[in-house]
Write a protein that holds these residues in place. Structure first.
Motif, PDB file in Angstrom:
ATOM      1  N   ARG A 157       2.488   4.934   7.687  1.00 41.40           N
ATOM      2  CA  ARG A 157       3.896   4.930   7.275  1.00 41.40           C
ATOM      3  C   ARG A 157       4.714   6.019   7.987  1.00 41.40           C
ATOM      4  NH1 ARG A 157       7.298   4.050   2.491  1.00 41.40           N
ATOM      5  NH2 ARG A 157       5.604   2.984   1.422  1.00 41.40           N
ATOM      6  N   TYR A 158       4.186   7.242   8.000  1.00 39.17           N
ATOM      7  CA  TYR A 158       5.000   8.349   8.488  1.00 39.17           C
ATOM      8  C   TYR A 158       4.758   8.693   9.958  1.00 39.17           C
ATOM      9  CZ  TYR A 158       6.209   8.901   3.636  1.00 39.17           C
ATOM     10  OH  TYR A 158       6.683   8.658   2.374  1.00 39.17           O
ATOM     11  N   TYR A 159       3.706   8.159  10.515  1.00 39.25           N
ATOM     12  CA  TYR A 159       3.501   8.394  11.946  1.00 39.25           C
ATOM     13  C   TYR A 159       3.736   7.119  12.755  1.00 39.25           C
ATOM     14  CZ  TYR A 159       1.591   9.899  16.382  1.00 39.25           C
ATOM     15  OH  TYR A 159       1.463  10.198  17.708  1.00 39.25           O
ATOM     16  N   GLU A 160       3.168   6.031  12.272  1.00 38.92           N
ATOM     17  CA  GLU A 160       3.330   4.771  12.999  1.00 38.92           C
ATOM     18  C   GLU A 160       4.618   4.047  12.604  1.00 38.92           C
ATOM     19  OE1 GLU A 160       1.223   3.327  15.365  1.00 38.92           O
ATOM     20  OE2 GLU A 160       0.146   5.221  15.419  1.00 38.92           O
ATOM     21  N   ASP A 161       5.271   4.538  11.581  1.00 38.50           N
ATOM     22  CA  ASP A 161       6.536   3.941  11.126  1.00 38.50           C
ATOM     23  C   ASP A 161       6.403   2.461  10.772  1.00 38.50           C
ATOM     24  OD1 ASP A 161       8.232   6.131  11.088  1.00 38.50           O
ATOM     25  OD2 ASP A 161       8.605   5.991  13.256  1.00 38.50           O
ATOM     26  N   LEU A 162       5.298   2.107  10.181  1.00 42.95           N
ATOM     27  CA  LEU A 162       5.130   0.722   9.765  1.00 42.95           C
ATOM     28  C   LEU A 162       5.773   0.505   8.396  1.00 42.95           C
ATOM     29  CD1 LEU A 162       1.439  -0.197  10.743  1.00 42.95           C
ATOM     30  CD2 LEU A 162       3.513  -0.214  12.136  1.00 42.95           C
ATOM     31  N   THR A 163       6.188  -0.712   8.196  1.00 40.36           N
ATOM     32  CA  THR A 163       6.734  -1.071   6.882  1.00 40.36           C
ATOM     33  C   THR A 163       5.572  -1.341   5.923  1.00 40.36           C
ATOM     34  OG1 THR A 163       6.737  -3.406   7.431  1.00 40.36           O
ATOM     35  CG2 THR A 163       8.726  -2.144   8.000  1.00 40.36           C
ATOM     36  N   ASP A 164       5.884  -1.426   4.665  1.00 39.15           N
ATOM     37  CA  ASP A 164       4.817  -1.691   3.685  1.00 39.15           C
ATOM     38  C   ASP A 164       4.089  -3.001   3.977  1.00 39.15           C
ATOM     39  OD1 ASP A 164       5.306   0.685   2.511  1.00 39.15           O
ATOM     40  OD2 ASP A 164       6.272  -0.108   0.705  1.00 39.15           O
ATOM     41  N   PRO A 165       4.808  -4.094   4.281  1.00 43.56           N
ATOM     42  CA  PRO A 165       4.077  -5.334   4.596  1.00 43.56           C
ATOM     43  C   PRO A 165       3.169  -5.176   5.825  1.00 43.56           C
ATOM     44  CG  PRO A 165       6.377  -5.815   4.112  1.00 43.56           C
ATOM     45  CD  PRO A 165       6.268  -4.330   4.190  1.00 43.56           C
ATOM     46  N   GLN A 166       3.647  -4.420   6.815  1.00 41.77           N
ATOM     47  CA  GLN A 166       2.814  -4.215   8.010  1.00 41.77           C
ATOM     48  C   GLN A 166       1.574  -3.392   7.660  1.00 41.77           C
ATOM     49  OE1 GLN A 166       5.964  -2.454  10.386  1.00 41.77           O
ATOM     50  NE2 GLN A 166       6.028  -4.224  11.760  1.00 41.77           N
ATOM     51  N   ILE A 167       1.761  -2.398   6.818  1.00 40.08           N
ATOM     52  CA  ILE A 167       0.611  -1.581   6.406  1.00 40.08           C
ATOM     53  C   ILE A 167      -0.379  -2.435   5.625  1.00 40.08           C
ATOM     54  CG2 ILE A 167      -0.122   0.380   4.988  1.00 40.08           C
ATOM     55  CD1 ILE A 167       2.604   1.673   5.620  1.00 40.08           C
ATOM     56  N   ALA A 168       0.148  -3.282   4.773  1.00 37.89           N
ATOM     57  CA  ALA A 168      -0.721  -4.168   3.999  1.00 37.89           C
ATOM     58  C   ALA A 168      -1.529  -5.062   4.935  1.00 37.89           C
ATOM     59  CB  ALA A 168       0.120  -5.007   3.052  1.00 37.89           C
ATOM     60  N   VAL A 214      -2.384  -4.360   8.072  1.00 32.67           N
ATOM     61  CA  VAL A 214      -3.396  -3.563   8.774  1.00 32.67           C
ATOM     62  C   VAL A 214      -4.572  -3.267   7.865  1.00 32.67           C
ATOM     63  CG1 VAL A 214      -3.871  -1.298   9.799  1.00 32.67           C
ATOM     64  CG2 VAL A 214      -1.778  -2.521  10.411  1.00 32.67           C
ATOM     65  N   LEU A 215      -4.278  -2.886   6.626  1.00 34.78           N
ATOM     66  CA  LEU A 215      -5.355  -2.516   5.708  1.00 34.78           C
ATOM     67  C   LEU A 215      -6.023  -3.724   5.061  1.00 34.78           C
ATOM     68  CD1 LEU A 215      -3.840   0.579   3.849  1.00 34.78           C
ATOM     69  CD2 LEU A 215      -5.499   0.554   5.706  1.00 34.78           C
ATOM     70  N   GLY A 216      -5.363  -4.862   5.188  1.00 32.08           N
ATOM     71  CA  GLY A 216      -5.915  -6.050   4.560  1.00 32.08           C
ATOM     72  C   GLY A 216      -5.872  -5.973   3.043  1.00 32.08           C
ATOM     73  N   CYS A 217      -4.760  -5.484   2.530  1.00 32.01           N
ATOM     74  CA  CYS A 217      -4.650  -5.368   1.074  1.00 32.01           C
ATOM     75  C   CYS A 217      -3.272  -5.860   0.633  1.00 32.01           C
ATOM     76  CB  CYS A 217      -4.874  -3.922   0.624  1.00 32.01           C
ATOM     77  SG  CYS A 217      -3.650  -2.776   1.244  1.00 32.01           S
ATOM     78  N   ALA A 218      -3.065  -5.871  -0.658  1.00 33.04           N
ATOM     79  CA  ALA A 218      -1.801  -6.381  -1.186  1.00 33.04           C
ATOM     80  C   ALA A 218      -0.686  -5.347  -1.005  1.00 33.04           C
ATOM     81  CB  ALA A 218      -1.959  -6.714  -2.662  1.00 33.04           C
ATOM     82  N   LEU A 219       0.537  -5.874  -1.012  1.00 33.49           N
ATOM     83  CA  LEU A 219       1.690  -4.991  -0.856  1.00 33.49           C
ATOM     84  C   LEU A 219       1.728  -3.941  -1.972  1.00 33.49           C
ATOM     85  CD1 LEU A 219       4.162  -4.695   0.982  1.00 33.49           C
ATOM     86  CD2 LEU A 219       5.397  -6.236  -0.539  1.00 33.49           C
ATOM     87  N   GLY A 220       1.433  -4.383  -3.160  1.00 32.40           N
ATOM     88  CA  GLY A 220       1.437  -3.454  -4.289  1.00 32.40           C
ATOM     89  C   GLY A 220       0.424  -2.333  -4.121  1.00 32.40           C
ATOM     90  N   THR A 221      -0.683  -2.660  -3.501  1.00 36.18           N
ATOM     91  CA  THR A 221      -1.710  -1.639  -3.267  1.00 36.18           C
ATOM     92  C   THR A 221      -1.202  -0.569  -2.311  1.00 36.18           C
ATOM     93  OG1 THR A 221      -3.387  -3.367  -3.553  1.00 36.18           O
ATOM     94  CG2 THR A 221      -4.099  -1.300  -2.547  1.00 36.18           C
ATOM     95  N   VAL A 222      -0.470  -1.020  -1.295  1.00 39.29           N
ATOM     96  CA  VAL A 222       0.091  -0.060  -0.333  1.00 39.29           C
ATOM     97  C   VAL A 222       1.021   0.900  -1.052  1.00 39.29           C
ATOM     98  CG1 VAL A 222       1.600   0.187   1.669  1.00 39.29           C
ATOM     99  CG2 VAL A 222      -0.120  -1.626   1.617  1.00 39.29           C
ATOM    100  N   ARG A 223       1.885   0.335  -1.867  1.00 37.47           N
ATOM    101  CA  ARG A 223       2.856   1.187  -2.566  1.00 37.47           C
ATOM    102  C   ARG A 223       2.144   2.142  -3.525  1.00 37.47           C
ATOM    103  NH1 ARG A 223       6.903  -3.928  -3.038  1.00 37.47           N
ATOM    104  NH2 ARG A 223       7.827  -3.663  -0.978  1.00 37.47           N
ATOM    105  N   SER A 224       1.141   1.638  -4.150  1.00 38.26           N
ATOM    106  CA  SER A 224       0.385   2.475  -5.081  1.00 38.26           C
ATOM    107  C   SER A 224      -0.336   3.616  -4.337  1.00 38.26           C
ATOM    108  CB  SER A 224      -0.612   1.593  -5.821  1.00 38.26           C
ATOM    109  OG  SER A 224      -1.562   2.369  -6.474  1.00 38.26           O
ATOM    110  N   LEU A 225      -0.955   3.249  -3.216  1.00 39.68           N
ATOM    111  CA  LEU A 225      -1.666   4.272  -2.426  1.00 39.68           C
ATOM    112  C   LEU A 225      -0.697   5.336  -1.931  1.00 39.68           C
ATOM    113  CD1 LEU A 225      -4.056   1.984  -0.315  1.00 39.68           C
ATOM    114  CD2 LEU A 225      -4.775   3.723  -1.964  1.00 39.68           C
ATOM    115  N   THR A 226       0.479   4.882  -1.475  1.00 39.05           N
ATOM    116  CA  THR A 226       1.466   5.820  -0.962  1.00 39.05           C
ATOM    117  C   THR A 226       1.932   6.766  -2.068  1.00 39.05           C
ATOM    118  OG1 THR A 226       2.232   4.092   0.531  1.00 39.05           O
ATOM    119  CG2 THR A 226       3.663   6.008   0.269  1.00 39.05           C
ATOM    120  N   SER A 227       2.218   6.170  -3.176  1.00 37.23           N
ATOM    121  CA  SER A 227       2.714   6.952  -4.293  1.00 37.23           C
ATOM    122  C   SER A 227       1.682   7.998  -4.727  1.00 37.23           C
ATOM    123  CB  SER A 227       3.048   5.988  -5.436  1.00 37.23           C
ATOM    124  OG  SER A 227       3.375   6.716  -6.586  1.00 37.23           O
ATOM    125  N   ARG A 228       0.458   7.556  -4.815  1.00 32.58           N
ATOM    126  CA  ARG A 228      -0.586   8.479  -5.263  1.00 32.58           C
ATOM    127  C   ARG A 228      -0.815   9.587  -4.227  1.00 32.58           C
ATOM    128  NH1 ARG A 228      -3.758   3.963  -7.093  1.00 32.58           N
ATOM    129  NH2 ARG A 228      -5.300   4.351  -5.492  1.00 32.58           N
TER     130      ARG A 228
END
Lengths: 171, 379
Positions: A120-131, A133-147
């Motif tokens: 997110r902060y280095y590659e500047d990917l959006t949440d859907p793009q991160i999801a 790459v990681l092969g996970c749900a959008l909600g998981t990305v947001r949760s991981l980021t938040s935590r």
């Protein structure tokens, strides 16, 4: 990636960025090189298909992240990582010291949280793009980021510069 | 974005600059790709992996095969004259029983036949071995060397480690009439005591580390200076002149299948870097591949991003595949698989294009780690 004609061109154009990405994940130059070389080797075998899909960069990045996460899983969770020094800078305005401290604290985050922050902060990917790459749900990305951000905020070494020794890396 | 997020972005950007340099990345990937491919080729084709006997070097040589066709006057190709030798150095007298030869730049050392050569990981020996450090690409990693190994290294004086290991040799002596230095010392940088034998004229240092003084003595006493190594390769790169436009020649190579022995001689900096004798099946395989090559010359594709070395460097490198026949002169085929200009295989009369099968076979058998063309890079 439009315009990429050959595997070699791709590596020459994107190799440095991939190494930076892998280094931020691993904090280890040798491990970063291994990760990227392995990922490129796997990509080379399927190069035609990867190019046809027009997304070699995302493909390689995904392999790097997945290999990083599986490598971390293989390592012992008892592993002790670098410690924040007992003497912590007192001048919070010192950007250099802040960066250094944050860099150390980042190392204590669980790998998936660290990967999310780097994406997110280095590659500047959006949440859907991160999801993707990681092969996970959008909600998981947001949760991981938040935590992850919450962990940085509350980490005593970061939050109030209290003398701290960080030890266990993995939950 | 919060202050923390700003700082996070800033921190990642700054530390991203500490990442390793990417200049060797492409070469590293191709090296690993070739290593994997080699393993598959060797398994699939039952090409017994012959660990190479490394080679030696000295000599001045001329290779004009890299000339561009437009600069060449006529259309004939002259066979290679006999290699120039110093006249003072002997031909290899064969390999003593129970040993195998390891050679570099005209210097040959004999080590136990049971040893696996270049048995190391990331440059660190993992068993008793002889290492030929002739320009190999060594990946980085951290490996601890087991205790009490016997390790023989033959390397060029011009390298940093060669210079370092040569520094303990302070007593003058001779080897086959050639000036030499010998001595033992402990190098803080290398931890273990070593005994080195330096041959300045050949630009080679042979060093041994071992817990067994008798082994050190025996191995260094076996060192000799030769013009033709134990496998039959000239230690100086044979003169090979292509005077004509190779593409005007219109017949394929003809390698008879009746060869009794064959060897791949690899040259670097005009001197023998490595010689690898072929097994019977390897001889047959390689002869078949050579005979099937199309007439002409190959080039790296114009749109390839493959980095070719300088013409001067690449002109001093190449493979010579030698096939020996009873009662006949040996057939020598020069194969140029990397560098600028034309790439080809030629016996001096017949000149052919390369194909991936030939490159992979030569690379696979010799274990060469150079920047050779990959799939789809030749035209």
């Amino acid at each position: 990636m439009a315009g990429v004609e050959s595997f070699d061109e791709f590596v020459l154009a994107r190799g440095a960025a991939l190494l930076r990405f892998a280094y931020l994940l691993t904090r280890d130059a040798g491990r970063a090189e291994d990760l990227v070389q392995d990922a490129l080797l796997k990509t080379h075998r399927r190069w035609d298909a990867v190019v046809r899909a027009d997304r070699p960069d995302a493909y390689v990045r995904r392999i790097v992240v997945n290999d990083f996460l599986s490598w971390r899983r293989r390592r012992s969770s008892r592993e002790v990582t670098g410690a924040v020094p007992e003497t912590v800078v007192s001048d919070a305005a010192d950007r250099l010291a802040e960066r250094d401290l944050l860099w150390r604290v980042l190392a204590t985050l669980p790998p998936r949280q660290r990967a999310v922050l780097v994406l997110r902060y280095y590659e500047d990917l959006t949440d859907p793009q991160i999801a993707d790459v990681l092969g996970c749900a959008l909600g998981t990305v947001r949760s991981l980021t938040s935590r992850a951000l919450a962990a940085l905020r509350v980490d005593p070494a970061w939050a109030d510069n209290a003398p701290t020794v960080l030890t266990v890396e993995e939950p | 974005m919060t202050d923390l997020e700003h700082l996070l972005r800033d921190t990642l950007t700054v530390h991203g600059n500490d990442a390793p340099d990417a200049s060797g990345l492409l070469a590293g990937v191709h090296q690993r790709r070739r290593q994997r491919h080699r393993r598959r080729v060797q398994a699939g084709a039952a090409l017994t992996a012959v660990t190479t006997v490394a080679a030696l070097v000295t000599a001045g040589m001329l290779l004009t095969s890299h000339r561009q066709p437009s600069t060449v006057g006529n259309s004939t190709t002259t066979p290679a004259p006999a290699p120039t030798t110093s006249g003072t150095t002997p031909t290899s007298a064969g390999v003593p029983a129970g040993t195998q030869a390891v050679s570099l730049a005209g210097v040959e050392v004999f080590v136990p036949k049971a040893w696996k050569l270049n048995d190391e990981r990331c440059g660190t020996p993992i068993a008793d071995t002889a290492i030929n450090d002739n320009g190999r690409v060594i990946p980085t990693c951290l490996i601890m060397q087991p205790h009490r190994l016997t390790v023989v290294r033959i390397e060029r004086l011009s390298t940093s480690f060669g210079t370092l290991r040569a520094s303990v040799a302070t007593t003058t002596t001779t080897v086959d009439g050639q000036p030499a230095r010998r001595g033992t010392g402990v190098l803080a940088q290398l931890l273990a005591p070593i005994t080195s034998l330096v041959l300045p004229k050949q630009g080679v240092v042979v060093s041994v580390e071992s817990p067994d003084p008798a082994a050190i003595q025996q191995i260094l006493d076996s060192v000799r200076v030769v013009s033709v190594d134990a496998n039959g390769c000239a230690t100086a790169m044979p003169l090979f002149t292509v005077r004509g436009h190779p593409e005007t020649l219109n017949s394929r190579l003809q390698v008879p299948a009746s060869a009794t022995t064959a060897v791949i001689c690899r040259y670097s900096a005009t001197t023998l870097a490595q010689s690898t004798p072929l097994t019977t099946s390897q001889r047959g395989t390689l002869a078949g591949i050579l005979n099937a090559l199309s007439v002409g010359v190959s080039h790296i594709k114009a749109n390839s991003t493959m980095v070719t070395s300088s013409c001067a460097d690449s002109a001093a490198r190449g493979f010579v595949v030698q096939f020996a026949y009873p009662g006949k002169a040996a057939l020598r085929i020069f194969v140029r698989i990397e560098g600028c200009g034309a790439l080809f295989a030629s016996d001096g009369t017949h000149t052919t294009k390369l194909n991936e099968q030939l490159i992979e076979t030569l690379v696979g058998i010799s274990g060469y780690d150079g920047n050779t063309p990959g799939p789809g890079q030749l035209q």
